[in-house]
Design a protein around this motif. Sequence first.
Motif, PDB file in Angstrom:
ATOM      1  N   THR A   1      -4.993  40.799  40.130  1.00  0.00           N
ATOM      2  CA  THR A   1      -4.792  39.412  39.706  1.00  0.00           C
ATOM      3  C   THR A   1      -4.764  38.473  40.900  1.00  0.00           C
ATOM      4  O   THR A   1      -5.361  37.386  40.878  1.00  0.00           O
ATOM      5  CB  THR A   1      -3.497  39.289  38.886  1.00  0.00           C
ATOM      6  OG1 THR A   1      -3.593  40.124  37.724  1.00  0.00           O
ATOM      7  CG2 THR A   1      -3.257  37.857  38.437  1.00  0.00           C
TER       8      THR A   1
ATOM      9  N   ASP B   1      -6.541  42.127  34.119  1.00  0.00           N
ATOM     10  CA  ASP B   1      -5.979  41.432  35.286  1.00  0.00           C
ATOM     11  C   ASP B   1      -6.803  40.193  35.614  1.00  0.00           C
ATOM     12  O   ASP B   1      -6.255  39.135  35.954  1.00  0.00           O
ATOM     13  CB  ASP B   1      -5.945  42.371  36.494  1.00  0.00           C
ATOM     14  CG  ASP B   1      -5.305  43.702  36.183  1.00  0.00           C
ATOM     15  OD1 ASP B   1      -4.283  43.715  35.466  1.00  0.00           O
ATOM     16  OD2 ASP B   1      -5.828  44.738  36.646  1.00  0.00           O
TER      17      ASP B   1
ATOM     18  N   ALA C   1      -5.835  36.151  35.556  1.00  0.00           N
ATOM     19  CA  ALA C   1      -6.110  35.252  36.679  1.00  0.00           C
ATOM     20  C   ALA C   1      -6.902  34.032  36.217  1.00  0.00           C
ATOM     21  O   ALA C   1      -6.609  32.893  36.618  1.00  0.00           O
ATOM     22  CB  ALA C   1      -6.869  35.995  37.772  1.00  0.00           C
TER      23      ALA C   1
END
Length: 320
Positions: free
Chosen positions: A40, A255, A259
Amino acid sequence: MSPHGITVLGECVADAFVEPAGGAGELALRVLPGGGPANTAVALARLGTPARFLARLSGDVFGRLFRAHLEASGVDLSHAVPAVEPSTLAVAELDALGQASFSFHAQHTADWQWTAAELARVSLSGTACVHTGSLALVREPGAAVVEEFLTTAAPQATVSIDPNVRPLLVRPETYRARLADWCALADVLRLSEDDLGLLLPDTPPEQACDIWHAAGARLVVITRGAGGALVSLDGERARVPAVVTSVVDTVGAGDSFTAGLLHQLGARGLLGGRLESLRLADVVEACRFAAQVAALTCSVAGPNPPWRHQVTQLVTADGA
């Protein structure tokens, strides 16, 4: 940090992928830097969000690989702790659909040894959002320290949590026992459909969202792979379709989605508090962007999120 920066706390794991070997009795492994929080942080930095990663990085061969990868992606490691313990290793096997199953080598490794003194040195000035999750929140002895850090951060910054349940390492009951407390701290709860099945078996996604809203989480996003994402903001819901892509594997896709979501919310000035001004339309727009980021991650091998210009190229191609 930039006043719009995001601080990510958690593990960095060596993801070892099984590859064909030269002869009988041999096994070849291709090692890539991974771990949910690290993925991330990398994705945020590549998208252009100032990202600081709070990690305990070993000095071993994997730790040096992590550091080089994170720095090359533009992640701020100024508060990373040099650790004497070894790195965590995960061996991944991919099925025909690119889904990975992992076996972990994580006993007494660097990622879980947080102390209160290490995190007490971290200033949150300039941090709009703190993101964490995965094993850092449940692996002792550091889990309690990480949760206390979130308690300190909550009055100052938006808190984002991704449970990322790993049943081979930690029993799902451990996550279930702590999830209500996490929701009381979290403004954003992003989890996968697989996580939902482990945390609240046989519970419809909409009902699960209501349970987590009641516990305190304002925004709940459940990602469903090719099925897109369910978005729930204080009980007001929408569905966001996935972006069609040729899947190499799905490692790091969730992930990267997280983000993309946080990057887009931050770029619009919507992070930094309790999300008071957030509207469902804002979240849907951010999740559409996040789906593009996740699709690009799935189109390459391993947890290798795209750079901002690659997302721009995809958006331009889709709009052509």
